[in-house]
Write a protein that holds these residues in place. Sequence first.
Motif, PDB file in Angstrom:
ATOM      1  N   GLN A  40      29.106  15.031  75.365  1.00 44.68           N
ATOM      2  CA  GLN A  40      29.677  14.607  74.078  1.00 44.68           C
ATOM      3  C   GLN A  40      31.180  14.873  74.112  1.00 44.68           C
ATOM      4  O   GLN A  40      31.614  15.977  74.448  1.00 44.68           O
ATOM      5  CB  GLN A  40      29.027  15.356  72.915  1.00 44.68           C
ATOM      6  CG  GLN A  40      29.510  14.843  71.556  1.00 44.68           C
ATOM      7  CD  GLN A  40      28.701  15.454  70.413  1.00 44.68           C
ATOM      8  OE1 GLN A  40      27.619  15.983  70.622  1.00 44.68           O
ATOM      9  NE2 GLN A  40      29.245  15.385  69.207  1.00 44.68           N
ATOM     10  N   GLN A  41      31.965  13.835  73.797  1.00 38.95           N
ATOM     11  CA  GLN A  41      33.419  13.943  73.794  1.00 38.95           C
ATOM     12  C   GLN A  41      33.872  14.655  72.522  1.00 38.95           C
ATOM     13  O   GLN A  41      33.450  14.314  71.418  1.00 38.95           O
ATOM     14  CB  GLN A  41      34.043  12.552  73.869  1.00 38.95           C
ATOM     15  CG  GLN A  41      35.553  12.538  73.913  1.00 38.95           C
ATOM     16  CD  GLN A  41      36.131  12.721  75.306  1.00 38.95           C
ATOM     17  OE1 GLN A  41      35.592  12.211  76.273  1.00 38.95           O
ATOM     18  NE2 GLN A  41      37.209  13.481  75.396  1.00 38.95           N
ATOM     19  N   CYS A  42      34.725  15.647  72.696  1.00 45.11           N
ATOM     20  CA  CYS A  42      35.281  16.376  71.548  1.00 45.11           C
ATOM     21  C   CYS A  42      36.789  16.496  71.771  1.00 45.11           C
ATOM     22  O   CYS A  42      37.250  17.439  72.422  1.00 45.11           O
ATOM     23  CB  CYS A  42      34.680  17.772  71.419  1.00 45.11           C
ATOM     24  SG  CYS A  42      32.875  17.803  71.403  1.00 45.11           S
ATOM     25  N   ALA A  43      37.543  15.521  71.249  1.00 42.30           N
ATOM     26  CA  ALA A  43      39.001  15.472  71.444  1.00 42.30           C
ATOM     27  C   ALA A  43      39.319  15.511  72.933  1.00 42.30           C
ATOM     28  O   ALA A  43      38.843  14.674  73.681  1.00 42.30           O
ATOM     29  CB  ALA A  43      39.665  16.600  70.680  1.00 42.30           C
ATOM     30  N   ALA A  44      40.101  16.502  73.384  1.00 41.43           N
ATOM     31  CA  ALA A  44      40.489  16.586  74.803  1.00 41.43           C
ATOM     32  C   ALA A  44      39.428  17.283  75.638  1.00 41.43           C
ATOM     33  O   ALA A  44      39.594  17.441  76.857  1.00 41.43           O
ATOM     34  CB  ALA A  44      41.824  17.300  74.939  1.00 41.43           C
ATOM     35  N   TYR A  45      38.359  17.709  75.003  1.00 41.23           N
ATOM     36  CA  TYR A  45      37.311  18.442  75.715  1.00 41.23           C
ATOM     37  C   TYR A  45      36.001  17.639  75.743  1.00 41.23           C
ATOM     38  O   TYR A  45      35.778  16.748  74.935  1.00 41.23           O
ATOM     39  CB  TYR A  45      37.080  19.807  75.044  1.00 41.23           C
ATOM     40  CG  TYR A  45      38.211  20.765  75.302  1.00 41.23           C
ATOM     41  CD1 TYR A  45      38.174  21.653  76.371  1.00 41.23           C
ATOM     42  CD2 TYR A  45      39.328  20.759  74.465  1.00 41.23           C
ATOM     43  CE1 TYR A  45      39.226  22.530  76.603  1.00 41.23           C
ATOM     44  CE2 TYR A  45      40.392  21.618  74.700  1.00 41.23           C
ATOM     45  CZ  TYR A  45      40.334  22.508  75.780  1.00 41.23           C
ATOM     46  OH  TYR A  45      41.384  23.372  76.030  1.00 41.23           O
TER      47      TYR A  45
END
Length: 320
Positions: A94-99
């Motif tokens: 799951q993409q979370c901003a830059a992470y």
Amino acid sequence: PTEKILTEESVGRILKEDVHSMIEMPPFDKSLMDGYAVRAEDIKRVPAKLKNIGFIQAGKIFKKGIRQGECVKIMTGAALAKNADSVVMVEHTQQCAAYVEIKKSSGKWSNISFQGEDFKKGQTVLEKGHCINIADIALLASAGKRVVCVSKKPTVAILNTGGEIIPAGARLSKGQIYNSNGPQLLSLLKSDGIHPCNLGIAKDEPRALAKAMKRGLTNEVFLISGGVSVGDYDLVPGILKSLGVKEIFHNVRTKPGKPLFFGKRNRTIVFGIPGNPASTFVAYFIYIRPALYKMMGRKPYGPRFEEGIIDKEFRHKPGR
């Protein structure tokens, strides 16, 4: 003789060379999935949060290496990033901003295809004498082969004879029948990848037959349907002899198809085939196809005989 043809046009042809791969396949370590290239050590415990440092498209090279706590988004077929030793499927992230949160762990070397895994540079991928099939085309192209060296197909001509036969679909007059042997021979040859010259129908008249036969004898194989038995209008063997064709045999112990004629003039071989459609069919599989296969270097070229049990009454003349 041999010829070089495009790989995509080579199905059914016989290789006249060993084919060696021009490259390693794959040429580099690559991803088998859309997802994220990671260090397996960083995702032993999940969920794990990694910093996404880039994106690798198929056909592009990612020049950076990934370090501890990092990952890079990667597409199927793209070259693996330096230091990456595992690819996590996008479905497990799951993409979370830059992470990126890695929800499911994948082991070391998961979803990775290694350089040279399929075959090595210089490795023999197909051997001389192999009959190229549809499945081989992708293999040859993957190995970098744009053209292949194959045996040439023999040139083949077909002549139908008989005063009573006319093309299928034409209006029948009394005493006439439709030409069935011509379409049958054409289809049999095409099924073996040969596109013959169709000389049409010649009447049982010496001058017309001789004219058509001269054209047929310019080919490497000449198939003549009808006119090879012993009737008053079975003129084919005599005219062939007058044109310089040497008889090798005439009549075979086969039923149907006994009057089969086989002869040769220089580099041309000639089959005179009885006019009965069943005789034509049998003659093709027992005599003509083996000759064509042998000319093309195709093995095994002989007919395959099998035994069975006849479950109905069957009359059989001894010796055939």
